[in-house]
Scaffold this motif. Structure first.
Motif, short mmCIF file in Angstrom:
data_model
loop_
_atom_site.label_atom_id
_atom_site.label_comp_id
_atom_site.label_asym_id
_atom_site.label_seq_id
_atom_site.Cartn_x
_atom_site.Cartn_y
_atom_site.Cartn_z
N GLY A 29 0.82 -1.20 0.00
CA GLY A 29 0.00 0.00 0.00
C GLY A 29 0.86 1.25 0.00
N ASP A 30 0.32 2.33 0.53
CA ASP A 30 1.04 3.59 0.60
C ASP A 30 2.28 3.43 1.49
OD1 ASP A 30 1.39 6.37 2.23
OD2 ASP A 30 0.81 6.72 0.14
N ALA A 31 3.43 3.81 0.98
CA ALA A 31 4.70 3.60 1.69
C ALA A 31 4.80 4.39 2.98
CB ALA A 31 5.87 3.97 0.78
N ARG A 32 4.15 5.52 3.05
CA ARG A 32 4.28 6.36 4.24
C ARG A 32 3.20 6.15 5.28
NH1 ARG A 32 8.32 10.01 4.30
NH2 ARG A 32 9.21 10.49 2.28
N ALA A 33 1.95 5.97 4.84
CA ALA A 33 0.87 5.99 5.83
C ALA A 33 -0.23 4.96 5.57
CB ALA A 33 0.26 7.39 5.87
N GLY A 34 0.08 3.89 4.85
CA GLY A 34 -0.95 2.88 4.60
C GLY A 34 -1.24 2.06 5.84
N ASP A 35 -2.50 1.64 6.01
CA ASP A 35 -2.85 0.71 7.08
C ASP A 35 -2.27 -0.66 6.77
OD1 ASP A 35 -4.24 2.44 8.69
OD2 ASP A 35 -6.22 1.86 7.93
N VAL A 36 -2.08 -1.47 7.82
CA VAL A 36 -1.51 -2.80 7.66
C VAL A 36 -2.47 -3.82 8.25
CG1 VAL A 36 0.43 -4.31 8.24
CG2 VAL A 36 0.84 -1.87 7.85
N VAL A 37 -2.64 -4.94 7.53
CA VAL A 37 -3.33 -6.11 8.05
C VAL A 37 -2.33 -7.25 8.00
CG1 VAL A 37 -5.18 -7.78 7.70
CG2 VAL A 37 -5.62 -5.35 7.32
N VAL A 38 -2.20 -7.96 9.12
CA VAL A 38 -1.27 -9.09 9.22
C VAL A 38 -2.09 -10.37 9.26
CG1 VAL A 38 0.50 -10.22 10.63
CG2 VAL A 38 0.45 -7.72 10.44
N LYS A 39 -1.76 -11.29 8.38
CA LYS A 39 -2.39 -12.61 8.35
C LYS A 39 -1.37 -13.61 8.89
CE LYS A 39 -4.54 -15.80 5.09
NZ LYS A 39 -4.81 -15.95 3.63
N ALA A 40 -1.67 -14.18 10.06
CA ALA A 40 -0.78 -15.14 10.68
C ALA A 40 -1.32 -16.54 10.42
CB ALA A 40 -0.69 -14.89 12.19
N TYR A 41 -0.59 -17.32 9.64
CA TYR A 41 -1.00 -18.66 9.25
C TYR A 41 -0.22 -19.68 10.06
CZ TYR A 41 -2.17 -22.67 6.34
OH TYR A 41 -2.61 -23.89 5.89
N ASP A 42 -0.94 -20.55 10.77
CA ASP A 42 -0.34 -21.61 11.58
C ASP A 42 -0.19 -22.84 10.68
OD1 ASP A 42 0.19 -23.76 13.31
OD2 ASP A 42 -0.90 -22.79 14.96
N THR A 43 1.03 -23.16 10.29
CA THR A 43 1.25 -24.26 9.36
C THR A 43 0.99 -25.63 10.00
OG1 THR A 43 3.62 -24.30 9.84
CG2 THR A 43 2.89 -22.98 7.95
N SER A 44 1.03 -25.71 11.33
CA SER A 44 0.79 -27.00 11.98
C SER A 44 -0.69 -27.36 12.05
CB SER A 44 1.41 -27.03 13.38
OG SER A 44 0.76 -26.10 14.22
N THR A 45 -1.57 -26.36 12.18
CA THR A 45 -3.01 -26.62 12.26
C THR A 45 -3.76 -26.18 11.01
OG1 THR A 45 -3.46 -24.47 13.28
CG2 THR A 45 -3.01 -26.34 14.77
N ARG A 46 -3.04 -25.52 10.11
CA ARG A 46 -3.64 -25.00 8.86
C ARG A 46 -4.80 -24.05 9.14
NH1 ARG A 46 -1.64 -27.75 4.29
NH2 ARG A 46 -0.51 -29.62 4.85
N THR A 47 -4.61 -23.21 10.15
CA THR A 47 -5.59 -22.17 10.47
C THR A 47 -4.88 -20.82 10.38
OG1 THR A 47 -5.10 -22.31 12.84
CG2 THR A 47 -6.94 -23.65 12.01
N ALA A 48 -5.67 -19.77 10.31
CA ALA A 48 -5.09 -18.43 10.17
C ALA A 48 -5.90 -17.45 11.01
CB ALA A 48 -5.09 -18.00 8.71
#
Length: 116
Positions: A29-48
């Motif tokens: 997104g915007d380099a200076r002020a874009g919002d961020v969403v983090v997707k954390a994927y658990d590879t052992s349970t295949r959930t996010a």
């Protein structure tokens, strides 16, 4: 002084990689002020889980889970809707055996971290 979004994202990815996780920018997104969403994927349970920036009642930064589901298809649908009205949005995906998000800021529902 606040960091620009691109520098903050680089730091998050570096923290994840140092701990043996894989992290990448899925959408830039915007380099200076874009919002961020983090997707954390658990590879052992295949959930996010998704984590989105917000503010607490005192106006302090806080990460929340905007979608209660752990089903990746539901999380991706949320991201698609969000991208339609926020073209400056960053999406960072982290794949980890323990499903860690590597966020150092306050996260709703996480237990407090001991001081370093």
């Amino acid at each position: 002084m606040l960091l620009s979004t691109d520098v903050w994202v680089s730091g998050l990815i570096r923290r994840a990689e140092l701990e043996g996780a894989f992290a990448t920018v899925v959408k830039k997104g915007d380099a200076r002020a874009g919002d961020v969403v983090v997707k954390a994927y658990d590879t052992s349970t295949r959930t996010a889980r998704l984590f989105s920036q917000s503010l607490d009642m005192d106006g302090q930064p806080l990460w929340i889970q905007p979608v209660a589901s752990e089903m990746e298809s539901e999380l991706d649908a949320y991201l698609e809707r969000r991208r339609k009205y926020d073209p400056d949005l960053w999406v960072v995906e982290i794949e980890d055996r323990q499903g860690r998000h590597f966020l150092q800021e306050k996260v709703e529902g996480d237990s407090p971290r001991p001081p370093l």
